[in-house]
Design an enzyme around this catalytic site. Structure first.
Site, PDB file in Angstrom:
ATOM      1  N   CYS A 223       0.836  -1.183   0.000  1.00 19.86           N
ATOM      2  CA  CYS A 223       0.000   0.000   0.000  1.00 19.86           C
ATOM      3  C   CYS A 223       0.884   1.252   0.000  1.00 19.86           C
ATOM      4  O   CYS A 223       1.865   1.328   0.734  1.00 19.86           O
ATOM      5  CB  CYS A 223      -0.945   0.106   1.191  1.00 19.86           C
ATOM      6  SG  CYS A 223      -2.081  -1.266   1.336  1.00 19.86           S
TER       7      CYS A 223
ATOM      8  N   ARG B 191       4.070  -0.456  -4.772  1.00 18.77           N
ATOM      9  CA  ARG B 191       3.792  -0.975  -3.438  1.00 18.77           C
ATOM     10  C   ARG B 191       2.478  -1.756  -3.381  1.00 18.77           C
ATOM     11  O   ARG B 191       2.194  -2.454  -2.400  1.00 18.77           O
ATOM     12  CB  ARG B 191       3.713   0.175  -2.428  1.00 18.77           C
ATOM     13  CG  ARG B 191       4.978   0.981  -2.317  1.00 18.77           C
ATOM     14  CD  ARG B 191       4.794   2.100  -1.337  1.00 18.77           C
ATOM     15  NE  ARG B 191       4.604   1.594   0.007  1.00 18.77           N
ATOM     16  CZ  ARG B 191       5.575   1.303   0.845  1.00 18.77           C
ATOM     17  NH1 ARG B 191       6.806   1.493   0.486  1.00 18.77           N
ATOM     18  NH2 ARG B 191       5.332   0.855   2.047  1.00 18.77           N
TER      19      ARG B 191
ATOM     20  N   TRP C 140      -2.695  -2.806  -1.657  1.00 17.74           N
ATOM     21  CA  TRP C 140      -2.336  -4.211  -1.821  1.00 17.74           C
ATOM     22  C   TRP C 140      -3.167  -4.924  -0.755  1.00 17.74           C
ATOM     23  O   TRP C 140      -2.920  -4.776   0.445  1.00 17.74           O
ATOM     24  CB  TRP C 140      -0.847  -4.408  -1.585  1.00 17.74           C
ATOM     25  CG  TRP C 140      -0.379  -5.809  -1.826  1.00 17.74           C
ATOM     26  CD1 TRP C 140      -0.013  -6.362  -3.028  1.00 17.74           C
ATOM     27  CD2 TRP C 140      -0.223  -6.851  -0.849  1.00 17.74           C
ATOM     28  NE1 TRP C 140       0.363  -7.671  -2.852  1.00 17.74           N
ATOM     29  CE2 TRP C 140       0.241  -7.996  -1.530  1.00 17.74           C
ATOM     30  CE3 TRP C 140      -0.429  -6.936   0.521  1.00 17.74           C
ATOM     31  CZ2 TRP C 140       0.504  -9.209  -0.883  1.00 17.74           C
ATOM     32  CZ3 TRP C 140      -0.176  -8.136   1.162  1.00 17.74           C
ATOM     33  CH2 TRP C 140       0.290  -9.250   0.461  1.00 17.74           C
TER      34      TRP C 140
ATOM     35  N   ASN D 240      -1.639   2.108   5.648  1.00 15.93           N
ATOM     36  CA  ASN D 240      -0.746   1.048   5.168  1.00 15.93           C
ATOM     37  C   ASN D 240      -0.349   0.247   6.389  1.00 15.93           C
ATOM     38  O   ASN D 240       0.166   0.806   7.358  1.00 15.93           O
ATOM     39  CB  ASN D 240       0.482   1.682   4.500  1.00 15.93           C
ATOM     40  CG  ASN D 240       1.577   0.674   4.246  1.00 15.93           C
ATOM     41  OD1 ASN D 240       1.315  -0.504   4.035  1.00 15.93           O
ATOM     42  ND2 ASN D 240       2.822   1.129   4.267  1.00 15.93           N
ATOM     43  N   GLY D 241      -0.599  -1.071   6.357  1.00 14.54           N
ATOM     44  CA  GLY D 241      -0.259  -1.915   7.509  1.00 14.54           C
ATOM     45  C   GLY D 241      -1.418  -2.833   7.832  1.00 14.54           C
ATOM     46  O   GLY D 241      -2.339  -3.004   7.014  1.00 14.54           O
TER      47      GLY D 241
ATOM     48  N   GLU E  73      17.716 -17.619  -7.856  1.00 16.42           N
ATOM     49  CA  GLU E  73      17.315 -16.263  -8.224  1.00 16.42           C
ATOM     50  C   GLU E  73      16.737 -16.242  -9.651  1.00 16.42           C
ATOM     51  O   GLU E  73      15.740 -15.569  -9.918  1.00 16.42           O
ATOM     52  CB  GLU E  73      18.511 -15.312  -8.079  1.00 16.42           C
ATOM     53  CG  GLU E  73      18.299 -13.880  -8.503  1.00 16.42           C
ATOM     54  CD  GLU E  73      17.177 -13.146  -7.777  1.00 16.42           C
ATOM     55  OE1 GLU E  73      16.642 -13.659  -6.786  1.00 16.42           O
ATOM     56  OE2 GLU E  73      16.812 -12.057  -8.246  1.00 16.42           O
TER      57      GLU E  73
ATOM     58  N   LYS F 290      12.926 -15.042 -10.524  1.00 13.94           N
ATOM     59  CA  LYS F 290      12.622 -13.955 -11.489  1.00 13.94           C
ATOM     60  C   LYS F 290      11.578 -14.423 -12.488  1.00 13.94           C
ATOM     61  O   LYS F 290      10.633 -13.706 -12.783  1.00 13.94           O
ATOM     62  CB  LYS F 290      13.875 -13.516 -12.271  1.00 13.94           C
ATOM     63  CG  LYS F 290      14.878 -12.642 -11.590  1.00 13.94           C
ATOM     64  CD  LYS F 290      14.418 -11.266 -11.208  1.00 13.94           C
ATOM     65  CE  LYS F 290      13.723 -11.267  -9.893  1.00 13.94           C
ATOM     66  NZ  LYS F 290      14.472 -11.059  -8.704  1.00 13.94           N
TER      67      LYS F 290
ATOM     68  N   GLU G  85       8.043 -14.875 -10.809  1.00 14.08           N
ATOM     69  CA  GLU G  85       7.288 -13.688 -10.380  1.00 14.08           C
ATOM     70  C   GLU G  85       6.771 -12.852 -11.534  1.00 14.08           C
ATOM     71  O   GLU G  85       5.701 -12.266 -11.418  1.00 14.08           O
ATOM     72  CB  GLU G  85       8.002 -12.806  -9.355  1.00 14.08           C
ATOM     73  CG  GLU G  85       9.435 -12.619  -9.404  1.00 14.08           C
ATOM     74  CD  GLU G  85       9.947 -11.665  -8.306  1.00 14.08           C
ATOM     75  OE1 GLU G  85      11.116 -11.303  -8.432  1.00 14.08           O
ATOM     76  OE2 GLU G  85       9.231 -11.279  -7.383  1.00 14.08           O
TER      77      GLU G  85
ATOM     78  N   HIS H 116      18.165 -36.521  -7.187  1.00 14.22           N
ATOM     79  CA  HIS H 116      17.443 -36.951  -5.979  1.00 14.22           C
ATOM     80  C   HIS H 116      15.964 -36.592  -6.052  1.00 14.22           C
ATOM     81  O   HIS H 116      15.285 -36.558  -5.036  1.00 14.22           O
ATOM     82  CB  HIS H 116      18.089 -36.347  -4.739  1.00 14.22           C
ATOM     83  CG  HIS H 116      19.504 -36.776  -4.553  1.00 14.22           C
ATOM     84  ND1 HIS H 116      19.855 -38.036  -4.147  1.00 14.22           N
ATOM     85  CD2 HIS H 116      20.668 -36.122  -4.784  1.00 14.22           C
ATOM     86  CE1 HIS H 116      21.178 -38.136  -4.094  1.00 14.22           C
ATOM     87  NE2 HIS H 116      21.696 -36.987  -4.490  1.00 14.22           N
TER      88      HIS H 116
ATOM     89  N   LYS I 286       6.235  -4.408  -4.100  1.00 17.97           N
ATOM     90  CA  LYS I 286       7.685  -4.228  -3.999  1.00 17.97           C
ATOM     91  C   LYS I 286       8.169  -4.340  -2.565  1.00 17.97           C
ATOM     92  O   LYS I 286       9.206  -4.916  -2.282  1.00 17.97           O
ATOM     93  CB  LYS I 286       8.027  -2.846  -4.573  1.00 17.97           C
ATOM     94  CG  LYS I 286       9.496  -2.516  -4.573  1.00 17.97           C
ATOM     95  CD  LYS I 286      10.185  -3.223  -5.696  1.00 17.97           C
ATOM     96  CE  LYS I 286      11.672  -2.973  -5.732  1.00 17.97           C
ATOM     97  NZ  LYS I 286      12.372  -4.073  -6.411  1.00 17.97           N
TER      98      LYS I 286
HETATM   99  C1  AGP Z   1      12.318  -9.905  -5.611  1.00 15.41           C
HETATM  100  O1  AGP Z   1      12.248  -9.926  -6.979  1.00 15.41           O
HETATM  101  C2  AGP Z   1      11.062  -9.900  -4.903  1.00 15.41           C
HETATM  102  N1  AGP Z   1      10.119  -9.004  -5.404  1.00 15.41           N
HETATM  103  C3  AGP Z   1      11.083 -10.120  -3.418  1.00 15.41           C
HETATM  104  O2  AGP Z   1      11.445 -11.460  -3.238  1.00 15.41           O
HETATM  105  C4  AGP Z   1      11.985  -9.241  -2.521  1.00 15.41           C
HETATM  106  O3  AGP Z   1      13.320  -9.513  -2.786  1.00 15.41           O
HETATM  107  C5  AGP Z   1      11.651  -9.506  -1.045  1.00 15.41           C
HETATM  108  O4  AGP Z   1      10.319  -9.153  -0.810  1.00 15.41           O
HETATM  109  C6  AGP Z   1      12.567  -8.791  -0.092  1.00 15.41           C
HETATM  110  O5  AGP Z   1      12.437  -7.399  -0.203  1.00 15.41           O
HETATM  111  P1  AGP Z   1      13.524  -6.423   0.408  1.00 15.41           P
HETATM  112  O6  AGP Z   1      14.809  -6.719  -0.274  1.00 15.41           O
HETATM  113  O7  AGP Z   1      13.003  -5.057   0.081  1.00 15.41           O
HETATM  114  O8  AGP Z   1      13.596  -6.689   1.871  1.00 15.41           O
END
Ligand code: AGP
Length: 613
Positions: free
Chosen positions: A2, A27, A73, A99-100, A486, A490, A493, A509, A608
């Site tokens: 948010c 956000r 969000w 927000n929260g 990673e 990517k 997501e 395994h 984000k």
């Molecule tokens: C990464 O592509 C993600 N969107 C997510 O995993 C992110 O890295 C995670 O939420 C941690 O966020 P931060 O680095 O702002 O703490």
């Protein structure tokens, strides 16, 4: 999670708020709304993006020099018009954006229902604004006192802004656990409020980061900051480091692509002035200030979430390999709930792009309570994690707007490499000439990333072939096992293709059962001591008709006959290879997502900055 924006001054608020909400859309983006104060208090809200809200405002009265806006969000209540913020009190005199999460909202709501309140939404936020009005009426308190009294009853996290029809020229905001920043405008009496500085930077570079438990009151053109217990605080005004250009796409179709291409610079910025390859010296304040601690540390515990956790995994190899320090890497969300054993000579390092991730913050607080020294490796200057840390370093990658983290990851790995080198120097686990050699190679990395980015056309063509795949497997070993994780994250997501990252040797395994002619397998097989083993893993994939996309070191022709596609990256030291090897994986996921017409910068269900547990 948010985004909130507020404005009070002489300009028309709505335009500033909508622009600010677009900057904060990373956000959360399932619904948006504004409230404008101009004699009356008008609230407009809409399911969808800020653009949908903007279109819905066509022909409406949007006059007013005081206002606030929200991009959501969803946590409590599905994304729709009625659950969108702002929410109003029963009389419509008060309005709030939040927000929260108000964790005890059900209990508070029960009490209000018994007192005859009815609710229009399913949110926790509406309960708060009802509670404030209820307290004003029944306890005969002023708005400010009622806000403080209501917040005193709240369990959970919040950043809120409140407007009142009966208090024109008056804005109240408060923070506990969710970020909130006040911008001081250039004209007297002009103030901005926002979840982070991105909506503010266009208007002023003077900001105050509101602390947990503080309330900001803007009244009669003056700002007062108080604690929730009504004690006046002296605000600390800071100058913003970011500029507007950093927040624009700069000709790229997506922020993610811009951020991928910014990496030669962002990696350089993350080590600039911090290493001297001639002397082998590390120039970092935290290394100086915590010299003794760093030389005595018995164990490092690295905590983070998502991509930041992956950076921690790369760092596990770095610290153990270069500095011979034992390392544990923990998901912040697990660490905080399992009563971890922490010794006084442990060092906790929190890794975070945003500096606001709720689980990471909570894990740090727990570590501090247990007496540990906590470092932060963070990108957003002035955010909560660096403020909670004893020491640490900014990654200086610049604002990262795309929800999928790219340049923040490579900058995190760079900064963690500097710490590993600093500890290696202090502990004499590497010779001085080896340290200088690694520093020299670090200085060459931005140029090599530049070269890796030239693989874009080739990767685009590979993306065309696999854009409809249902699953992907990513394999790596040693330093490049976290890179496989990673790469898979990517792709998941932003393209919504199921992908798994595995240590290559683990394939046999279990995951090998998934391999058939439909399965693309990305193997990071750059030159290192695991190379021959990786070739065997590739053989195993090919024997089951899987399609192999191999990332190899430039000049290596050994896999030409075996792999279906070869992507050659420049040669580098094994310990620095994760930075380079990540680049083609970022590009692959980006192109696949664009070809599948996915919203690359704002993937579904994600935000984000994850400021809720
Ligand atoms: C990464 O592509 C993600 N969107 C997510 O995993 C992110 O890295 C995670 O939420 C941690 O966020 P931060 O680095 O702002 O703490």
């Amino acid at each position: 999670m948010c985004g909130i924006v507020g404005y009070i001054g002489n300009k028309q608020a709505c335009e500033i708020i909508l622009k600010g909400l677009k900057r904060l859309e990373y956000r959360g983006y399932d619904s948006a709304g504004v409230a404008l104060l101009n004699g009356d208090l008008r609230v407009y809200k809409k399911q969808g993006k800020v653009l949908d809200l903007e279109e819905s405002l066509e022909g409406k009265n949007i006059e007013g020099t005081i206002g606030m806006g929200h991009t959501r969000w969803a946590t409590h209540g599905e994304p729709n018009d009625k659950n969108a913020h702002p929410h109003q009190s029963p009389t419509g005199d008060l309005s709030v954006i939040h927000n929260g999460i108000i964790e005890n909202y059900a209990t508070l709501k029960e009490g209000l229902l018994q007192r005859g309140h009815t609710f229009k939404s399913d949110t926790d936020t509406e309960v708060l604004i009802h509670l404030i009005e209820d307290i004003m009426k029944n306890a005969n308190l002023s708005l400010q006192d009622a806000v403080r009294a209501a917040l005193g009853q709240v369990v959970g996290a919040y950043a809120i802004v409140i407007l009142s029809k009966n208090h024109p020229e008056h804005v109240i905001a408060a923070r506990k656990g969710s970020p909130l920043v006040v911008g001081i405008g250039k004209e007297r009496g002009e103030f901005f409020l926002a979840s982070d500085a991105t909506p503010i930077v266009e208007y002023t570079n003077q900001v105050i980061y509101i602390k947990d438990g503080e309330i900001a009151i803007i009244e009669n053109k003056e700002l007062t900051i108080k604690t929730i217990d009504n004690v006046i605080q002296t605000p600390y005004i800071q100058e913003l480091e970011m500029n507007l250009e950093q927040l624009e796409k700069g000709g790229y179709p997506h922020f993610m692509l811009k951020e991928i291409y910014e990496q030669p610079k962002s990696i350089f910025d993350s080590f600039r002035g911090r290493i001297d390859a001639k002397s082998g010296n590390i120039n970092m304040r935290s290394v100086r200030d915590y010299q003794e601690k760093l030389s005595k540390v018995n164990r490092l515990i690295l905590i983070g979430c998502g991509t930041s956790w992956h950076a921690g995994l790369v760092a596990e190899y770095l610290f153990e390999d270069l500095a011979r320090v034992p390392v544990e890497v923990e998901y912040a969300s697990e660490f905080r709930y399992r009563n971890p054993v922490i010794y006084p000579d442990d060092l906790i390092v929190s890794i975070s792009q945003s500096g606001e991730t709720a689980d990471t913050l909570a894990a740090m607080e727990l570590a501090k309570q247990k007496g540990a020294t906590v470092f932060g490796v963070c990108n957003v200057v002035g955010s909560s994690i660096p403020r909670l840390s004893h020491g640490g370093a900014y990654t200086h990658a610049g604002p990262e707007i795309g929800v999928a983290s790219t340049k923040a990851f490579t900058a995190q790995v760079t900064v963690l490499t500097l710490y590993a080198l600093a500890m290696a120097k202090q502990r004499e686990t590497l010779s001085s000439s080896r340290i200088k050699q690694l520093m020299k190679e670090m200085e060459a990395i931005p140029g090599k990333v530049e070269q890796a980015l030239k693989l874009n056309d080739k990767i685009y063509k590979i993306a065309e072939l696999y854009k409809d795949a249902k699953n992907f497997l990513y394999l790596g070993r040693g330093y490049n096992f976290p890179v496989a994780l990673e790469g898979a994250l990517k792709l998941k997501e932003i393209s919504y293709i199921h992908a798994e990252g595995y240590p290559a040797a683990e394939m046999k395994h279990g995951p090998i059962a998934l391999i058939d002619e439909e399965m693309p397998v990305v193997v990071i097989a750059t030159n290192n001591e695991h190379y021959e083993k990786l070739v065997s893993n590739i053989q195993e994939v090919k024997a089951r008709k899987g399609k192999v996309i191999a990332i190899v070191t430039e000049g290596n022709t050994g896999l030409n006959e075996l792999a279906d596609h070869i992507i050659e990256v420049p040669e580098t030291e094994n310990c620095l290879s994760p930075i380079l090897n990540t680049i083609p994986l970022q590009l692959l996921s980006y192109h696949i997502a664009v070809m599948r017409e996915c919203n690359v910068d704002q993937p579904r269900n994600l935000a984000k900055s994850v400021t809720v547990e």
